[in-house]
Design an enzyme around this catalytic site. Structure first.
Site, PDB file in Angstrom:
ATOM      1  N   GLY A 265      -9.314  89.578 -73.188  1.00  0.00           N
ATOM      2  CA  GLY A 265     -10.534  90.317 -73.504  1.00  0.00           C
ATOM      3  C   GLY A 265     -11.641  90.095 -72.491  1.00  0.00           C
ATOM      4  O   GLY A 265     -12.191  91.037 -71.929  1.00  0.00           O
ATOM      5  N   ALA A 266     -11.960  88.841 -72.250  1.00  0.00           N
ATOM      6  CA  ALA A 266     -13.046  88.524 -71.339  1.00  0.00           C
ATOM      7  C   ALA A 266     -13.041  87.024 -71.059  1.00  0.00           C
ATOM      8  O   ALA A 266     -12.336  86.273 -71.734  1.00  0.00           O
ATOM      9  CB  ALA A 266     -14.397  88.918 -71.943  1.00  0.00           C
ATOM     10  N   MET A 267     -13.858  86.617 -70.083  1.00  0.00           N
ATOM     11  CA  MET A 267     -13.858  85.214 -69.664  1.00  0.00           C
ATOM     12  C   MET A 267     -15.275  84.718 -69.418  1.00  0.00           C
ATOM     13  O   MET A 267     -16.066  85.382 -68.757  1.00  0.00           O
ATOM     14  CB  MET A 267     -12.996  85.085 -68.399  1.00  0.00           C
ATOM     15  CG  MET A 267     -12.903  83.680 -67.860  1.00  0.00           C
ATOM     16  SD  MET A 267     -12.101  82.568 -69.050  1.00  0.00           S
ATOM     17  CE  MET A 267     -12.986  81.054 -68.711  1.00  0.00           C
ATOM     18  N   GLU A 268     -15.539  83.522 -69.936  1.00  0.00           N
ATOM     19  CA  GLU A 268     -16.910  82.994 -70.016  1.00  0.00           C
ATOM     20  C   GLU A 268     -17.366  82.227 -68.775  1.00  0.00           C
ATOM     21  O   GLU A 268     -18.235  81.343 -68.890  1.00  0.00           O
ATOM     22  CB  GLU A 268     -17.000  82.062 -71.230  1.00  0.00           C
ATOM     23  CG  GLU A 268     -16.220  80.729 -71.106  1.00  0.00           C
ATOM     24  CD  GLU A 268     -14.840  80.745 -71.764  1.00  0.00           C
ATOM     25  OE1 GLU A 268     -14.258  81.847 -71.880  1.00  0.00           O
ATOM     26  OE2 GLU A 268     -14.349  79.668 -72.135  1.00  0.00           O
ATOM     27  N   ASN A 269     -16.865  82.522 -67.569  1.00  0.00           N
ATOM     28  CA  ASN A 269     -17.284  81.817 -66.360  1.00  0.00           C
ATOM     29  C   ASN A 269     -18.797  81.620 -66.335  1.00  0.00           C
ATOM     30  O   ASN A 269     -19.548  82.535 -66.652  1.00  0.00           O
ATOM     31  CB  ASN A 269     -16.868  82.619 -65.133  1.00  0.00           C
ATOM     32  CG  ASN A 269     -15.474  83.176 -65.253  1.00  0.00           C
ATOM     33  OD1 ASN A 269     -14.518  82.420 -65.362  1.00  0.00           O
ATOM     34  ND2 ASN A 269     -15.361  84.497 -65.287  1.00  0.00           N
ATOM     35  N   HIS A 301     -19.339  86.578 -77.999  1.00  0.00           N
ATOM     36  CA  HIS A 301     -18.390  85.465 -77.857  1.00  0.00           C
ATOM     37  C   HIS A 301     -18.538  84.788 -76.487  1.00  0.00           C
ATOM     38  O   HIS A 301     -18.709  83.570 -76.413  1.00  0.00           O
ATOM     39  CB  HIS A 301     -16.971  85.993 -78.057  1.00  0.00           C
ATOM     40  CG  HIS A 301     -15.904  84.953 -77.953  1.00  0.00           C
ATOM     41  ND1 HIS A 301     -15.373  84.324 -79.056  1.00  0.00           N
ATOM     42  CD2 HIS A 301     -15.265  84.423 -76.886  1.00  0.00           C
ATOM     43  CE1 HIS A 301     -14.462  83.457 -78.666  1.00  0.00           C
ATOM     44  NE2 HIS A 301     -14.371  83.501 -77.346  1.00  0.00           N
ATOM     45  N   GLU A 302     -18.488  85.581 -75.432  1.00  0.00           N
ATOM     46  CA  GLU A 302     -18.540  84.979 -74.085  1.00  0.00           C
ATOM     47  C   GLU A 302     -19.911  84.353 -73.841  1.00  0.00           C
ATOM     48  O   GLU A 302     -20.017  83.276 -73.253  1.00  0.00           O
ATOM     49  CB  GLU A 302     -18.221  86.014 -73.006  1.00  0.00           C
ATOM     50  CG  GLU A 302     -16.897  86.748 -73.194  1.00  0.00           C
ATOM     51  CD  GLU A 302     -15.708  85.853 -73.472  1.00  0.00           C
ATOM     52  OE1 GLU A 302     -15.677  84.706 -72.989  1.00  0.00           O
ATOM     53  OE2 GLU A 302     -14.793  86.300 -74.200  1.00  0.00           O
ATOM     54  N   HIS A 305     -20.174  81.018 -75.539  1.00  0.00           N
ATOM     55  CA  HIS A 305     -19.433  79.969 -74.825  1.00  0.00           C
ATOM     56  C   HIS A 305     -20.329  79.180 -73.864  1.00  0.00           C
ATOM     57  O   HIS A 305     -19.993  78.061 -73.480  1.00  0.00           O
ATOM     58  CB  HIS A 305     -18.301  80.582 -73.997  1.00  0.00           C
ATOM     59  CG  HIS A 305     -16.963  80.641 -74.692  1.00  0.00           C
ATOM     60  ND1 HIS A 305     -16.443  79.574 -75.398  1.00  0.00           N
ATOM     61  CD2 HIS A 305     -16.019  81.614 -74.735  1.00  0.00           C
ATOM     62  CE1 HIS A 305     -15.237  79.914 -75.861  1.00  0.00           C
ATOM     63  NE2 HIS A 305     -14.957  81.144 -75.478  1.00  0.00           N
TER      64      HIS A 305
HETATM   65  N1  TRP Z   1     -11.636  81.834 -72.695  1.00  0.00           N
HETATM   66  C1  TRP Z   1     -11.479  83.243 -72.865  1.00  0.00           C
HETATM   67  C2  TRP Z   1     -12.160  83.583 -74.182  1.00  0.00           C
HETATM   68  O1  TRP Z   1     -11.644  83.496 -75.235  1.00  0.00           O
HETATM   69  C3  TRP Z   1     -10.103  83.752 -72.930  1.00  0.00           C
HETATM   70  C4  TRP Z   1      -9.138  83.470 -71.856  1.00  0.00           C
HETATM   71  C5  TRP Z   1      -8.321  82.430 -71.769  1.00  0.00           C
HETATM   72  C6  TRP Z   1      -8.730  84.323 -70.846  1.00  0.00           C
HETATM   73  N2  TRP Z   1      -7.422  82.589 -70.754  1.00  0.00           N
HETATM   74  C7  TRP Z   1      -7.651  83.747 -70.200  1.00  0.00           C
HETATM   75  C8  TRP Z   1      -9.184  85.535 -70.442  1.00  0.00           C
HETATM   76  C9  TRP Z   1      -6.980  84.374 -69.179  1.00  0.00           C
HETATM   77  C10 TRP Z   1      -8.524  86.168 -69.403  1.00  0.00           C
HETATM   78  C11 TRP Z   1      -7.416  85.597 -68.803  1.00  0.00           C
HETATM   79  O2  TRP Z   1     -13.302  83.847 -74.233  1.00  0.00           O
HETATM   80 ZN    ZN Z   2     -13.330  82.258 -76.098  1.00  0.00          ZN
END
Ligand code: TRP
Ligand code: ZN
Length: 898
Positions: A265-269, A301-302, A305
């Site tokens: 879905g997405a990533m919280e960098n 959500h992101e 995080h």
């Molecule tokens: N940490 C991300 C979230 O839940 C999800 C995530 C984990 C992710 N591994 C990933 C997203 C690999 C993309 C690719 O918010």
């Molecule tokens: Zn998450």
């Protein structure tokens, strides 16, 4: 155990701190699609809290090693190998400079640095950073990062990384650079960069303490008209985290970037969230109400995080739920507050019902199969396979139970203590539990079992009313029933279950609650019982009449409740329970019971019939104008085929489909006038509004349309659906109309109207990939018939010019939709679905193991099906097991076959 025989199992019990620490990282990128050069300069020192190692072992994958230097001098004792780089006999404290090369253009795994649509993106969680440079790629190694990006200015005008922009400028040969610095220490999985032709919607806001923040949503230029909702969701998220948890945005700038090739879905960098376009882009023409809601939830959500995950992160990946369960809980509460504020219980319940549906349908199924694992797993082969419903959704339920036990204020006190103790640290689920326990002065040792035991607990309930003594006793018994073997071995003892209960009198009103030993009734008519023993009896006194119990109100724990309600009692609860969740729940219980009986009959060829009283119970909900439209829609939606099949002693998708269709047709025909009235009454004329109220009207109206499409004579429904399709000013109504047209035509092998609408839909949205995903998904999930099996349509669509196996969204829209969301067609007796599944898992395995492993999971419950299907599934699993290469897919199919 099978585990011991399998090589490369990572175990929680084997955790050891890293032998070295890395304090600072300076990365320099020369971005070229086929050949990106990465220079990485690190400050490294021995970890005083770890046992001595003379060699430094860095992780690295798919890298071409170029050179190593220590304190500026070439270092000869560096050996590159398949898993990384070994540096022999290093000093105690030194500067290490490494140069390596990677190939983003050829990286179809979408992990590490890759190219999508001509732009560069990264994905580092969980272990992607090692595909960019050699590193101690584990979350308990935290460093501050400085990043310099260099690239062609014409091809990559925008250069982004985490934190604050320090400087940018031109270089010779048409190149330019940007230098970024992230002031916060972070683990490598939170690193990100983006480079390419992107534009941003910008907004400046003031945070709680009055500091100005720059917010940006970066997209490809033609998508700028679909960024407003994501920006609004971000602003709402920032406000909400300040108000509810006192947590402020800690950077001057916060960026969201959308990319169409993305595994999840997405990533919280840190400061640079990277999103699947599906969870950013929306306008009324292209996105449904569900899409709008999902975007709000994922943006939240992101963003959340940033504190729960980034400022306080995980010590190791077994602690994943520390950040994911907690952050899902936070995004669920955010969405509930956005829909209903703190007090509109009915609106909040809508969100709660939707979340519980997902949990029951997906997480309970996971718990019943070979991938069953505790919220904090004990072992894994590939960590990417453990971003699961259990870690996320059950993890969220576990966090919610603290709030149920301590109240909102007690939960907030626990969160405050958690941040006070652990800001800037990499910690464990135990640390979180201890903070909650200490802040509330309660021993939560028993609660630890929620983290260590797999499987879905069952609570069976017995009640007894003593009219003479006016006593009502409720006896609760907990256990796991016949849990899957993977779950059984983790189970050690009873759980602390917060069990919310109410008692309802003959007039439908709640009765006062006074437990034995208490001097008076409590103010609240819902009581949370501390259920801690295998069997425990709670006795209510001064109960003037025999009550009907309302059990596990608001789903106060992730368990299955067994209680022998009669059909009349369920109908009564559906009509009267003051707890909106349990009102819905009563309807679901009633429907599930009828549907399972009918499925059993269908399996043995007995004619189907449905009692008028069940139809009457549904009719009351349909016509009850005092209920909100969104609640009525949820209450009138039957449990899914997958959920029902799961409840059978032997899963029989064809029988479930026959039973569910029978009931849908019966309700459609019996209540035809009411459905027509509801479809008319809940139209939302005028400009599209994305409010929960408007969405509720559309949801109920479109549910009515879907029932009308079941009528024995569908001509009227086809007319209504065609008109709705043509007049729609939003995607919710247009896609619902298309779906109704497809399903109304299914029995006759298709219709002119359905085909025309499909063709129109494609032409109209040819340039909108997310809408074309819907076009594929609607066809993959449509009802089939003997003369027109859906597998044939799916096979044809695989050859469509717009299909692309390398794009995860597109693969999911066609292949996953068919294999996981169309059970009656996928589980065809001839095994055609399974053969298709095996081919696609094998094809995807060579492109993108993470995505392949997700698809592989759609057969894991094979042992629970009827014998013919079971044999077909086993053969397909064995075929895949013999051919796949990735660790990801191997773990899934080997566990399924074990
Ligand atoms: N940490 C991300 C979230 O839940 C999800 C995530 C984990 C992710 N591994 C990933 C997203 C690999 C993309 C690719 O918010
Ligand atoms: Zn998450």
């Amino acid at each position: 155990m099978a585990d011991t025989a399998t090589p490369n199992v990572i175990r929680r019990a084997d955790y050891a701190p890293p032998a070295f620490l890395i304090d600072t990282v300076a990365l320099e990128f020369d971005l070229v699609p086929e050949r990106t050069v990465v220079r990485n300069t690190m400050r490294v020192r021995r970890n005083p809290d770890a046992s001595h190692a003379s060699n430094l072992e860095l992780m690295g994958e798919q890298l071409e090693f170029v050179s190593a230097a220590i304190d500026g001098a070439a270092f000869a004792n560096a050996h590159a190998h398949e898993h990384g780089l070994t540096l022999d006999n290093v000093p105690d404290n030194f500067e290490l400079t490494l140069t390596s090369i990677c190939n983003p253009a050829e990286n179809t795994t979408l992990s590490g640095l890759y190219v999508s649509g001509g732009n560069f993106f990264t994905q580092c969680e969980a272990e992607g950073f090692r595909r960019i440079t050699y590193f101690l790629d584990r979350p308990d190694v935290m460093a501050t990062f400085t990043v310099t990006l260099r690239a062609s200015k014409a091809d990559y005008p925008v250069l982004l990384s985490n934190g604050n922009l320090l400087e940018e400028g031109d270089l010779p040969d048409g190149r330019h650079f940007a230098r970024w610095e992230d002031p916060f220490r972070k683990p490598s999985y939170l690193f990100a960069l983006v480079a390419g032709k992107l534009v941003a919607l910008e907004e400046r806001v003031k945070s709680g303490s009055g500091k100005e923040k720059l917010l940006q949503v970066w997209v490809e230029p033609h998508d700028l008209d679909k960024t407003r909702h994501a920006m609004d969701s971000l602003i709402n998220s920032i406000r909400w985290d300040e108000a509810r948890f006192g947590l402020e945005l800690d950077l001057d700038r916060f960026m969201i970037v959308a990319v169409s090739d993305f595994n999840m879905g997405a990533m919280e960098n840190k400061g640079l969230n990277i999103f699947n376009t599906k969870y950013v882009l929306a306008n009324p023409e292209t996105a449904t109400d569900t899409d709008f809601a999902n975007i709000e939830a994922v943006v939240g959500h992101e963003y959340f995080h940033n504190w729960t995950g980034n400022r306080v992160t995980c010590r190791d990946w077994f602690q994943l739920s520390l950040k994911e369960g907690l952050t899902v809980f936070r995004d669920q509460e955010f969405s509930a507050d956005m829909a209903g504020g703190a007090t509109d219980e009915a609106a909040r319940a809508t969100k709660r019902i939707e979340d519980v549906r997902v949990l029951r349908q997906m997480q309970f199924a996971e718990d019943a199969g070979p991938m069953a694992h505790p919220v904090r797993p004990e072992s894994y082969v590939e960590i990417n396979n453990f971003y699961t419903m259990t870690v996320y959704e059950k993890g969220s339920e576990v966090v919610r139970m603290y709030q149920t036990l301590f109240g909102r204020d007690g939960f907030r006190k626990g969160m405050d203590l958690y941040f006070k103790r652990h800001d800037g640290q990499a910690v464990t689920c135990d640390d979180f539990r201890h903070a909650l326990a200490d802040a509330n002065g309660r021993d939560l040792a028993q609660f630890e079992r929620w983290y260590s035991q797999a499987g879905t607990p069952r609570v069976s309930v017995r009640t007894k009313y003593d009219a003479a003594q006016q006593r009502y006793s409720v006896t609760l018994t907990q256990g796991y029933g016949d849990a899957a073997p993977a779950a059984r071995e983790t189970q050690k003892g009873p759980l602390l279950i917060p069990f919310a209960i109410g008692l309802i009198g003959k007039d439908g009103a709640d009765l006062p609650l006074q437990l034995e030993g208490e001097t008076k009734a409590s103010n609240s008519t819902t009581r949370v019982l501390d259920f801690t023993q295998t069997e425990q009896t709670f006795t209510f006194v001064n109960v003037a009449q025999e009550p009907l119990p309302s059990l596990l109100r608001n789903f106060s724990a992730p368990v299955i409740v067994e209680y022998d309600y009669s059909a009349d009692q369920l109908a009564f609860l559906l009509a009267h329970d003051s707890d909106p969740f349990n009102r819905w729940e009563a309807g679901q219980r009633l429907a599930t019971r009828e549907l399972l009986t009918l499925a059993g009959r269908a399996a043995t060829g007995v004619p189907l019939q449905l009692d008028d009283s069940v139809v009457a119970a549904f009719a009351r909900v349909l016509t009850d104008e005092s209920l909100s439209p969104s609640f009525r829609e949820l209450a009138l939606m039957l449990p899914s085929e997958a959920y029902l099949a799961e409840q059978m002693a032997e899963s029989n998708p064809a029988a479930v489909h026959a039973a569910r269709q029978f009931v849908r047709k019966r309700l459609a025909n019996a209540l035809r006038k009411d459905w027509l009235a509801v479809h008319e009454k809940h139209r939302t004329p005028g400009a599209y509004e994305a409010t929960p109220e408007a969405a509720g009207h559309r949801a109920l109206k479109n549910l009515a349309l879907s029932y009308l499409a079941e009528l024995d004579d569908p001509a009227e429904a086809v007319r209504l659906a065609s008109a709705q399709y043509d007049a729609a000013n939003n995607m919710t109504d247009r896609s619902a109309a298309l779906s109704a047209l497809l399903n109304a035509a299914a029995a006759n092998g298709g219709s002119v109207e359905a085909q025309q609408a499909l063709d129109d839909f494609y032409r109209r949205f040819e340039k909108e990939p997310l809408v074309i995903d819907k076009w594929f998904a609607l066809q993959a999930t449509q009802r089939g018939s003997a003369q027109r099996p859906v597998i044939e349509i799916v096979r044809k669509l695989m050859a469509h010019p717009a299909f692309n196996l390398k794009n995860p969204n597109r693969a999911r829209s066609l292949i996953f939709s068919f294999c996981a969301a169309n059970p009656a067609q996928f589980h065809a007796e001839d095994g055609s679905g399974y053969a298709f599944w095996a081919d696609q898992v094998i094809a995807l395995d060579a492109i993108n193991p993470q995505v392949a492993a997700r698809l592989a999971r759609s057969l894991e419950l094979w042992r629970r099906f009827t014998p013919t299907l079971r044999d077909g599934m086993r053969a397909a699993l064995e075929k895949v097991a013999s051919q796949v290469k990735s660790r990801d897919v191997r773990e899934i199919v080997e566990k399924a076959l074990a």
